[in-house]
Design a protein around this motif. Structure first.
Motif, PDB file in Angstrom:
ATOM      1  N   PRO A  69      13.845  20.064  -7.466  1.00  0.00           N
ATOM      2  CA  PRO A  69      12.740  20.053  -7.360  1.00  0.00           C
ATOM      3  C   PRO A  69      12.287  21.367  -8.086  1.00  0.00           C
ATOM      4  N   ARG A  70      12.802  22.071  -8.951  1.00  0.00           N
ATOM      5  CA  ARG A  70      12.870  23.598  -9.681  1.00  0.00           C
ATOM      6  C   ARG A  70      11.832  23.067 -10.689  1.00  0.00           C
ATOM      7  N   ASP A  71      11.782  22.046 -11.240  1.00  0.00           N
ATOM      8  CA  ASP A  71      11.383  21.653 -12.385  1.00  0.00           C
ATOM      9  C   ASP A  71       9.948  20.741 -11.746  1.00  0.00           C
ATOM     10  N   PHE A  72       9.718  20.886 -10.870  1.00  0.00           N
ATOM     11  CA  PHE A  72       8.092  21.078  -9.958  1.00  0.00           C
ATOM     12  C   PHE A  72       8.005  21.218  -8.935  1.00  0.00           C
ATOM     13  N   PRO A  73       7.892  23.020  -9.475  1.00  0.00           N
ATOM     14  CA  PRO A  73       7.605  23.743  -7.825  1.00  0.00           C
ATOM     15  C   PRO A  73       6.518  23.814  -7.211  1.00  0.00           C
ATOM     16  N   GLY A  74       6.805  23.640  -5.887  1.00  0.00           N
ATOM     17  CA  GLY A  74       5.838  23.869  -4.933  1.00  0.00           C
ATOM     18  C   GLY A  74       5.907  22.247  -4.691  1.00  0.00           C
ATOM     19  N   ARG A  75       5.951  22.637  -2.886  1.00  0.00           N
ATOM     20  CA  ARG A  75       6.558  21.203  -2.078  1.00  0.00           C
ATOM     21  C   ARG A  75       4.802  19.967  -2.496  1.00  0.00           C
ATOM     22  N   SER A  91       0.904  -1.318   0.600  1.00  0.00           N
ATOM     23  CA  SER A  91       0.066  -0.171  -0.459  1.00  0.00           C
ATOM     24  C   SER A  91       0.128   1.005  -0.288  1.00  0.00           C
ATOM     25  N   LEU A  92       0.208   2.741  -0.103  1.00  0.00           N
ATOM     26  CA  LEU A  92       0.588   3.570   0.321  1.00  0.00           C
ATOM     27  C   LEU A  92      -0.367   4.806  -0.555  1.00  0.00           C
ATOM     28  N   LEU A  93       0.294   5.176   1.366  1.00  0.00           N
ATOM     29  CA  LEU A  93      -0.531   6.718   2.018  1.00  0.00           C
ATOM     30  C   LEU A  93      -0.343   7.703   1.256  1.00  0.00           C
ATOM     31  N   PRO A  94      -1.693   8.873   1.565  1.00  0.00           N
ATOM     32  CA  PRO A  94      -1.202   9.873   0.802  1.00  0.00           C
ATOM     33  C   PRO A  94       0.376  10.626   1.120  1.00  0.00           C
ATOM     34  N   PHE A  95       0.517  11.295   0.571  1.00  0.00           N
ATOM     35  CA  PHE A  95       2.280  11.655   1.202  1.00  0.00           C
ATOM     36  C   PHE A  95       1.805  13.523   1.827  1.00  0.00           C
ATOM     37  N   LYS A  96       2.449  13.444   2.565  1.00  0.00           N
ATOM     38  CA  LYS A  96       2.505  14.933   3.983  1.00  0.00           C
ATOM     39  C   LYS A  96       3.393  15.552   3.164  1.00  0.00           C
ATOM     40  N   THR A  97       2.781  17.392   3.377  1.00  0.00           N
ATOM     41  CA  THR A  97       4.062  17.831   2.530  1.00  0.00           C
ATOM     42  C   THR A  97       4.349  18.812   3.421  1.00  0.00           C
ATOM     43  N   PRO A  98       4.097  19.063   5.305  1.00  0.00           N
ATOM     44  CA  PRO A  98       4.631  20.119   5.405  1.00  0.00           C
ATOM     45  C   PRO A  98       6.284  20.192   5.429  1.00  0.00           C
TER      46      PRO A  98
END
Length: 295
Positions: free
Chosen positions: A246-252, A177-184
């Motif tokens: 990460p700059r290619d996918f901006p935002g956490r 299984s794989l849960l949603p990823f938290k981003t803080p």
């Protein structure tokens, strides 16, 4: 009578299910002997590596010994770690799925990474001290007002240790299984520090996942007891997936979504089947299993 007429596989499955319900696992005499032997070897490893670590720190030298200890501890606990793919050695933020405390031993031994951990770990006897030796960054998940301070600590840690790992699911799952990823805790990548890459990591325990995973209501001590008393060894493949900037996918949130997509794709490939909903609902991490489709 529990256990009467059961095969070995059925008995093992029943004990795993009882553990998820919070029941203590009864060990056989041989199981107790295996656990005692592994604990003794872990103590010997500590007595060997820790003085070397403090000696290097005394002379202000970079210490490789926490990494060597973690790798040795993983092997003592039964893990036979195989690296798949090429891992970035520095200036990297690893994002990984999470099944067990063995993950930390294996990943730390394979890459030398530091970790982000719950603040409660810091006060845990022995474990908290060992985590501190490996430059663990502690966060309080409930301290939303202190997120900025925690992000600054993460930036400092990343600058000092070159590699840091986060388990964004927020809990351990079952390997299927794989849960949603938290981003803080991914806010450290807003904006990304200069030169830092993100590398998703997929951990696969194969057939041993059911035995190793720490899920449901099982206490950590019981999980450790089950693993340390387990007969034989088990294979753990650490898949270092293709890194991205990460700059290619901006935002956490976008970074988390892309990392999760790559991990899910790799996990589905090795399992050769779709992922299943995680059967243990955890309100604390904001996840509920999807209802089964009506027949």
């Amino acid at each position: 009578m529990p256990g009467a007429g059961e095969s070995r596989a059925e008995r093992a499955a029943r004990r795993r299910e009882e553990a998820t319900q919070g029941l203590d696992t009864a060990l056989s005499f041989r199981g107790k002997c295996r656990m005692a032997g592994r604990v003794a070897m872990l103590v010997l490893a500590l007595l060997f590596f820790v003085p070397l670590h403090y000696l290097f720190r005394l002379f202000r030298l970079p210490s490789p010994w926490p990494r060597h200890f973690l790798g040795t501890a993983a092997r003592i606990c039964g893990a036979r770690v195989h690296r798949v793919g090429t891992h970035l050695k520095r200036d990297v933020f690893y994002i990984s799925n999470h099944l067990s405390w063995i993950d930390i031993l294996a990943l730390g031994g394979a890459s030398g990474t530091a970790f982000i951990a719950k603040a409660e770990i810091q006060s845990t006897p022995v474990v908290g001290w060992l985590a501190g030796l490996n430059r663990t960054v502690y966060v309080k998940r409930e301290n939303r007002l202190g997120v900025a301070e925690q992000i600054n600590e993460l930036r400092d840690a990343l600058a000092e240790t070159w590699a840091i790992t986060v388990f964004p699911e927020g809990t351990t799952t079952d390997g299927k299984s794989l849960l949603p990823f938290k981003t803080p805790m991914l806010r450290v990548l807003e904006p990304p520090p200069p030169g830092v890459m993100v590398q998703p990591v997929m951990l696969n325990y194969g057939a041993a996942a059911d035995d190793i995973s720490w899920i449901g209501q099982e206490r950590g001590l019981n999980n450790a007891k089950r693993i340390l008393s387990r007969k034989g060894s088990f294979r753990l493949d650490v898949h270092f997936l293709e890194p991205f900037h990460p700059r290619d996918f901006p935002g956490r949130k976008v970074i988390a979504a892309e990392s999760r997509r790559r991990i899910e794709e790799a996990l589905v490939k090795v399992l050769d089947q779709p992922l299943r909903p995680f059967r243990f609902a955890e309100e604390a991490i904001g996840y509920k299993p999807k209802p089964a489709p009506a027949e």
